[in-house]
Design an enzyme around this catalytic site. Structure first.
Site, PDB file in Angstrom:
ATOM      1  N   LYS A   9       0.876  -1.621   0.130  1.00 27.44           N
ATOM      2  CA  LYS A   9      -0.399  -0.318  -0.095  1.00 27.44           C
ATOM      3  C   LYS A   9       1.448   1.371  -0.256  1.00 27.44           C
ATOM      4  CE  LYS A   9      -3.933  -2.456   2.662  1.00 27.44           C
ATOM      5  NZ  LYS A   9      -4.745  -1.828   3.533  1.00 27.44           N
ATOM      6  N   TYR A  49     -13.078  -2.596  -3.373  1.00 28.39           N
ATOM      7  CA  TYR A  49     -13.670  -2.941  -1.671  1.00 28.39           C
ATOM      8  C   TYR A  49     -14.515  -2.603  -1.166  1.00 28.39           C
ATOM      9  CZ  TYR A  49      -8.499  -2.204   0.557  1.00 28.39           C
ATOM     10  OH  TYR A  49      -7.464  -2.473   0.669  1.00 28.39           O
ATOM     11  N   PHE A  57     -15.712   5.421   6.799  1.00 23.73           N
ATOM     12  CA  PHE A  57     -14.378   6.182   6.106  1.00 23.73           C
ATOM     13  C   PHE A  57     -13.959   5.563   5.398  1.00 23.73           C
ATOM     14  CE2 PHE A  57     -14.231   0.756   6.293  1.00 23.73           C
ATOM     15  CZ  PHE A  57     -14.603   0.566   8.121  1.00 23.73           C
ATOM     16  N   ARG A  85      -1.407 -14.724   4.372  1.00 23.73           N
ATOM     17  CA  ARG A  85      -2.847 -14.099   5.799  1.00 23.73           C
ATOM     18  C   ARG A  85      -2.235 -13.387   7.409  1.00 23.73           C
ATOM     19  NH1 ARG A  85      -6.133 -10.299   4.319  1.00 23.73           N
ATOM     20  NH2 ARG A  85      -7.396 -10.280   6.375  1.00 23.73           N
ATOM     21  N   THR A  91      -5.997  -6.886  10.853  1.00 24.92           N
ATOM     22  CA  THR A  91      -6.573  -5.330   9.866  1.00 24.92           C
ATOM     23  C   THR A  91      -5.923  -4.241  10.423  1.00 24.92           C
ATOM     24  OG1 THR A  91      -8.332  -6.155   8.640  1.00 24.92           O
ATOM     25  CG2 THR A  91      -7.969  -4.172   9.070  1.00 24.92           C
ATOM     26  N   ARG A 102       1.932  -6.021   9.480  1.00 24.60           N
ATOM     27  CA  ARG A 102       1.317  -5.010  10.227  1.00 24.60           C
ATOM     28  C   ARG A 102       1.884  -4.871  11.890  1.00 24.60           C
ATOM     29  NH1 ARG A 102      -4.467  -7.549   7.807  1.00 24.60           N
ATOM     30  NH2 ARG A 102      -4.048  -5.745   5.692  1.00 24.60           N
ATOM     31  N   ASN A 112      -2.456   0.029   6.901  1.00 17.54           N
ATOM     32  CA  ASN A 112      -1.220  -1.552   7.825  1.00 17.54           C
ATOM     33  C   ASN A 112      -0.050  -1.470   5.984  1.00 17.54           C
ATOM     34  OD1 ASN A 112      -3.386  -2.060   5.530  1.00 17.54           O
ATOM     35  ND2 ASN A 112      -4.802  -2.895   7.192  1.00 17.54           N
ATOM     36  N   HIS A 115      -2.065  -5.158   1.416  1.00 13.71           N
ATOM     37  CA  HIS A 115      -3.663  -6.290   1.617  1.00 13.71           C
ATOM     38  C   HIS A 115      -3.105  -7.589   1.460  1.00 13.71           C
ATOM     39  CE1 HIS A 115      -7.206  -7.752  -0.499  1.00 13.71           C
ATOM     40  NE2 HIS A 115      -6.215  -8.111  -1.251  1.00 13.71           N
ATOM     41  N   GLU A 126      -9.247 -11.700  -7.767  1.00 19.69           N
ATOM     42  CA  GLU A 126      -7.775 -10.465  -7.310  1.00 19.69           C
ATOM     43  C   GLU A 126      -6.530 -10.445  -8.274  1.00 19.69           C
ATOM     44  OE1 GLU A 126      -6.915  -9.857  -3.376  1.00 19.69           O
ATOM     45  OE2 GLU A 126      -8.839  -9.632  -2.932  1.00 19.69           O
TER      46      GLU A 126
HETATM   47  P1  ADP Z   1      -8.263  -6.677   5.511  1.00 16.84           P
HETATM   48  O1  ADP Z   1      -7.206  -6.172   4.266  1.00 16.84           O
HETATM   49  O2  ADP Z   1      -7.297  -6.963   7.218  1.00 16.84           O
HETATM   50  O3  ADP Z   1      -8.266  -7.298   4.588  1.00 16.84           O
HETATM   51  P2  ADP Z   1     -10.765  -5.487   5.777  1.00 16.84           P
HETATM   52  O4  ADP Z   1     -11.163  -5.973   4.005  1.00 16.84           O
HETATM   53  O5  ADP Z   1     -11.550  -5.041   6.568  1.00 16.84           O
HETATM   54  O6  ADP Z   1      -9.263  -5.816   6.446  1.00 16.84           O
HETATM   55  O7  ADP Z   1      -9.924  -4.184   5.032  1.00 16.84           O
HETATM   56  C1  ADP Z   1      -9.758  -3.431   3.529  1.00 16.84           C
HETATM   57  C2  ADP Z   1      -9.238  -2.226   4.332  1.00 16.84           C
HETATM   58  O8  ADP Z   1      -9.529  -1.041   4.430  1.00 16.84           O
HETATM   59  C3  ADP Z   1      -7.846  -2.552   5.317  1.00 16.84           C
HETATM   60  O9  ADP Z   1      -6.949  -3.297   4.863  1.00 16.84           O
HETATM   61  C4  ADP Z   1      -7.091  -0.903   6.003  1.00 16.84           C
HETATM   62  O10 ADP Z   1      -6.405  -0.310   5.311  1.00 16.84           O
HETATM   63  C5  ADP Z   1      -9.072  -0.137   5.662  1.00 16.84           C
HETATM   64  N1  ADP Z   1      -9.821  -0.398   6.520  1.00 16.84           N
HETATM   65  C6  ADP Z   1     -10.835  -0.911   7.102  1.00 16.84           C
HETATM   66  N2  ADP Z   1     -11.027  -0.993   8.288  1.00 16.84           N
HETATM   67  C7  ADP Z   1     -11.211  -0.375   8.825  1.00 16.84           C
HETATM   68  C8  ADP Z   1     -11.533   1.232   9.904  1.00 16.84           C
HETATM   69  N3  ADP Z   1     -12.205   0.833  10.784  1.00 16.84           N
HETATM   70  N4  ADP Z   1     -10.545   2.434   9.298  1.00 16.84           N
HETATM   71  C9  ADP Z   1     -10.065   2.766   9.021  1.00 16.84           C
HETATM   72  N5  ADP Z   1      -9.449   1.771   7.783  1.00 16.84           N
HETATM   73  C10 ADP Z   1     -10.004   0.685   7.806  1.00 16.84           C
END
Ligand code: ADP
Length: 138
Positions: A9, A49, A57, A85, A91, A102, A112, A115, A126
């Site tokens: 990222k 997403y 957010f 993972r 996350t 992370r 973080n 992805h 993807e």
């Molecule tokens: P992951 O990346 O661990 O699979 P998610 O698919 O739930 O998690 O979320 C995608 C991305 O959206 C996260 O990696 C993060 O960058 C962002 N994100 C998720 N939840 C939040 C939150 N509560 N506040 C801000 N950003 C978030």
């Protein structure tokens, strides 16, 4: 053998820690089979997403993910989807264990570092979303 997609990222690119993150995957024996620096437009981010577009957010995520190019990487290895993972951690970087990507390198829930595909169906979608046919090592 499975394939997975990792996105380094904008925070990872800007902090110049791409090499460190890729090394962690290569040290596990995983093979990089594709690598591409890209600017993500809103359409691809809404697709990627799609499970988050209704959250308040989401506009912040759009801004963050467009704040610089990202590096899309395709990796191959045995049971790699779950292993990657586990290597990256949860996350929320502040809740991620030390030793995870992370936990060691992330800042918060959004910044973080990476992805990674979370299931075989996601990895398949993807790979198509971020790579054209012919861009992956055979
Ligand atoms: P992951 O990346 O661990 O699979 P998610 O698919 O739930 O998690 O979320 C995608 C991305 O959206 C996260 O990696 C993060 O960058 C962002 N994100 C998720 N939840 C939040 C939150 N509560 N506040 C801000 N950003 C978030």
């Amino acid at each position: 053998m499975e394939k997975t997609v990792v996105l380094l990222k904008p925070d990872c690119v800007q902090k110049k820690i791409m090499g460190e993150v890729i090394k962690r995957f290569e040290d596990q024996g995983f093979q990089v089979i594709g690598c591409k620096m890209m600017r993500l437009d809103e359409a691809i981010l809404r697709d990627h997403y799609s499970h988050l577009t209704e959250f308040p957010f989401f506009s912040e995520i759009l801004g963050f993910m467009q704040s610089s190019p990202i590096l899309a990487i395709a990796l191959e290895g045995e049971a790699i989807i779950q292993k990657v993972r586990d290597l990256i951690g949860p996350t929320d970087s502040t809740a991620a264990a030390k030793g995870t990507v992370r936990g060691d390198l992330g800042e918060d829930k959004m910044r973080n570092v990476v992805h990674a595909s979370d299931a075989p169906e996601a990895a398949e979608a993807e790979l198509k979303r971020f790579f054209d046919a012919g861009e992956l090592m055979a």
